[in-house]
Enzyme design. Structure first.
Site, PDB file in Angstrom:
ATOM      1  N   HIS A  96     -72.553   9.607  -3.717  1.00 38.23           N
ATOM      2  CA  HIS A  96     -72.597   8.401  -4.553  1.00 38.23           C
ATOM      3  C   HIS A  96     -71.266   7.651  -4.479  1.00 38.23           C
ATOM      4  CE1 HIS A  96     -74.058   6.149  -8.205  1.00 38.23           C
ATOM      5  NE2 HIS A  96     -72.759   5.935  -8.299  1.00 38.23           N
ATOM      6  N   GLU A  97     -70.165   8.366  -4.717  1.00 41.75           N
ATOM      7  CA  GLU A  97     -68.845   7.725  -4.698  1.00 41.75           C
ATOM      8  C   GLU A  97     -68.453   7.298  -3.284  1.00 41.75           C
ATOM      9  OE1 GLU A  97     -67.655   6.761  -7.350  1.00 41.75           O
ATOM     10  OE2 GLU A  97     -68.807   7.996  -8.733  1.00 41.75           O
ATOM     11  N   HIS A 100     -70.045   3.906  -2.653  1.00 42.77           N
ATOM     12  CA  HIS A 100     -69.251   2.815  -3.232  1.00 42.77           C
ATOM     13  C   HIS A 100     -68.052   2.492  -2.348  1.00 42.77           C
ATOM     14  CE1 HIS A 100     -71.303   2.265  -6.993  1.00 42.77           C
ATOM     15  NE2 HIS A 100     -71.098   3.499  -7.402  1.00 42.77           N
ATOM     16  N   ASP A 171     -73.462   1.576 -13.106  1.00 43.83           N
ATOM     17  CA  ASP A 171     -73.445   0.618 -11.993  1.00 43.83           C
ATOM     18  C   ASP A 171     -74.536  -0.437 -12.168  1.00 43.83           C
ATOM     19  OD1 ASP A 171     -71.460   2.168 -10.796  1.00 43.83           O
ATOM     20  OD2 ASP A 171     -72.930   3.369  -9.691  1.00 43.83           O
TER      21      ASP A 171
END
Length: 280
Positions: A96-97, A100, A171
């Site tokens: 997930h990170e 980003h 988000d």
């Protein structure tokens, strides 16, 4: 009062740093550049917190890293390394990170990336830290790129695990607000046109009547959905094209838990945009 600009933050830092024993590496101008949006009280908290962090580590002087740890604590809350996270969940958070980070790195209009972490802090299970540029105006393209970056984590989960998780709640909230701001307030939608439903007088906010018809409301909703879906597809195309880099970045995150600009550069290469000086 308006929040202080970089020059004003520099002056505020100098006031609070006078009473602290500092390492030679500490630079007030550098700290001012890393704290856009901070109030005078926030800066005072950062300086106090940096002193406490250095004292806990039994250092003879406060170092630059102590200030970065203090900024993280002021912005995101306390680290919660004791929070129990299963290996499978940790892998999802890492991807997930990494999603980003990769989207932010590839799109030139997203603020420069400072670091990425998968250490729980406050309510967040991970996070990406940026150095926001102090713009006075934001274009349609800049807004769109930010929405793409905001969706990067959700898209990475879908791409790697074939389903999404609840981890993108924050988000999605930010992305939705940004999209509605573009369409309904700033006149950045061709379909809605050069019309703003922003109410600076707050007259409509205190009434039961909206300043537009139900048909217009439906059109705004549809424009927001189309805008977010376009950003979703853009992020998906970038991540699919750079799947090997996404895997490498998430692997690095699982190994180190916190990665900085130099770590990201080792995987993604130099970012092809002009950036402010950030932590290496």
């Amino acid at each position: 009062l308006e929040l202080p600009n970089k020059q004003e933050r520099f002056a505020i830092f100098n006031v609070h740093l006078k009473s602290l024993l500092l390492d030679k590496s500490v630079n007030a101008d550098f700290l001012a550049a890393q704290t856009p949006g901070f109030s005078g009280a926030d800066i005072a908290n950062v300086c106090n917190e940096a002193g406490l962090i250095a004292a806990r580590k039994k250092k003879n002087a406060i170092e630059t890293q102590d200030f970065f740890d203090a900024i993280d604590r002021v912005v995101g809350g306390l680290e919660k390394k004791s929070k129990i996270i299963s290996p499978s969940e940790k892998k999802v958070i890492a991807y997930h990170e990494a999603g980003h980070a990769l989207i932010s790195w590839m799109l030139s209009n997203v603020d420069p990336l400072l670091k990425v972490s998968i250490i729980p802090r406050g309510k967040a299970l991970g996070g990406a830290w940026y150095v926001p540029e102090e713009r006075q105006i934001i274009t349609h393209t800049q807004f769109f790129d930010r929405i793409c970056a905001g969706l990067g984590g959700r898209v990475a989960e879908e791409l790697v695990f074939n389903e999404a998780s609840s981890g993108a709640l924050d988000d999605l909230e930010k992305v939705t607000k940004q999209a509605y701001t573009m369409v309904a307030k700033l006149g950045l939608s061709k379909k809605i046109g050069n019309i703003s439903f922003y109410d600076s007088t707050q007259v409509y906010e205190n009434s039961f009547q909206k300043p537009y018809s139900e048909a217009t409301a439906a059109m705004i909703d549809e424009e927001v959905r189309v805008l977010v879906e376009q950003a979703h597809q853009t992020s998906k195309a970038i991540l699919e094209k750079n799947r090997d880099k996404l895997d490498a970045l998430s692997k690095l995150l699982l190994e180190k838990e916190v990665i900085y600009k130099k770590d990201i550069e080792s995987v993604l290469g130099k970012r092809l945009v002009k950036e402010e000086t950030v932590l290496n």
